[in-house]
Design a protein around this motif. Structure first.
Motif, PDB file in Angstrom:
ATOM      1  N   GLY A 130       0.831  -0.933  -0.009  1.00  0.00           N
ATOM      2  CA  GLY A 130       0.024   0.049   0.513  1.00  0.00           C
ATOM      3  C   GLY A 130       0.778   0.952  -0.447  1.00  0.00           C
ATOM      4  N   PRO A 131       0.621   2.424   0.666  1.00  0.00           N
ATOM      5  CA  PRO A 131       1.302   3.180   0.274  1.00  0.00           C
ATOM      6  C   PRO A 131       2.628   3.511   1.507  1.00  0.00           C
ATOM      7  CG  PRO A 131      -0.409   3.641   2.160  1.00  0.00           C
ATOM      8  CD  PRO A 131      -1.088   2.488   1.524  1.00  0.00           C
ATOM      9  N   LEU A 132       2.851   2.321   2.421  1.00  0.00           N
ATOM     10  CA  LEU A 132       4.105   2.195   2.862  1.00  0.00           C
ATOM     11  C   LEU A 132       5.360   1.924   2.061  1.00  0.00           C
ATOM     12  CD1 LEU A 132       3.494  -0.372   5.658  1.00  0.00           C
ATOM     13  CD2 LEU A 132       3.449   2.352   5.799  1.00  0.00           C
ATOM     14  N   GLU A 133       6.631   2.374   2.276  1.00  0.00           N
ATOM     15  CA  GLU A 133       7.541   2.904   0.843  1.00  0.00           C
ATOM     16  C   GLU A 133       8.871   1.128   1.538  1.00  0.00           C
ATOM     17  OE1 GLU A 133       9.783   6.403   0.760  1.00  0.00           O
ATOM     18  OE2 GLU A 133       7.722   7.134   0.776  1.00  0.00           O
ATOM     19  N   GLY A 134       8.203  -0.108   1.912  1.00  0.00           N
ATOM     20  CA  GLY A 134       8.940  -1.073   2.087  1.00  0.00           C
ATOM     21  C   GLY A 134       8.057  -1.381   3.269  1.00  0.00           C
ATOM     22  N   GLU A 135       8.923  -2.914   3.886  1.00  0.00           N
ATOM     23  CA  GLU A 135       8.538  -3.233   5.072  1.00  0.00           C
ATOM     24  C   GLU A 135       8.188  -1.929   6.565  1.00  0.00           C
ATOM     25  OE1 GLU A 135      10.138  -6.781   5.738  1.00  0.00           O
ATOM     26  OE2 GLU A 135       9.409  -7.381   3.530  1.00  0.00           O
ATOM     27  N   MET A 136       7.429  -2.977   7.165  1.00  0.00           N
ATOM     28  CA  MET A 136       7.963  -2.133   8.649  1.00  0.00           C
ATOM     29  C   MET A 136       7.324  -3.366  10.291  1.00  0.00           C
ATOM     30  SD  MET A 136       4.902   0.407  10.273  1.00  0.00           S
ATOM     31  CE  MET A 136       5.332  -0.231  11.816  1.00  0.00           C
ATOM     32  N   ARG A 137       8.286  -3.284  11.337  1.00  0.00           N
ATOM     33  CA  ARG A 137       8.394  -3.958  12.282  1.00  0.00           C
ATOM     34  C   ARG A 137       8.549  -3.281  13.551  1.00  0.00           C
ATOM     35  NH1 ARG A 137      11.208  -9.596  13.221  1.00  0.00           N
ATOM     36  NH2 ARG A 137      11.017  -9.716  15.709  1.00  0.00           N
TER      37      ARG A 137
END
Length: 91
Positions: free
Chosen positions: A58-65
């Protein structure tokens, strides 16, 4: 907070974020973000933060944790990270 400084944001453990977790996940899915929260029993037994939130797409640039010792701490950190990434999560 500066990115990459290794400091963790303070989270409000009394915010009832646990009650809203499923709604937050559903909202993220509607935004095109794939997300999950999980608990790792092995890490729990080792005394490490056992809860993990992960999201991408979606609108996230890359992954997040985000990790936490409790589901509330984990989701508090996740909300902070999502907002820092530009997602106005309605919680």
């Amino acid at each position: 907070m500066a990115k990459g400084m290794g400091r963790r944001p303070k989270v409000d453990l009394d915010s009832d974020v646990e009650d809203a977790t499923v709604l937050i996940l559903e909202w993220l899915g509607e935004q095109g973000v794939s997300a999950m929260i999980r608990v790792d029993a092995e890490r729990m037994c080792d005394g490490q933060p056992a809860w993990t939130f992960a999201a991408s797409g979606g609108p996230l640039e890359g992954e997040m944790r985000a990790d936490g010792a409790s589901s509330a701490e984990c989701m508090g950190r996740a909300l902070f990270g999502l907002r820092e990434a530009g997602l106005a999560v309605p919680f």
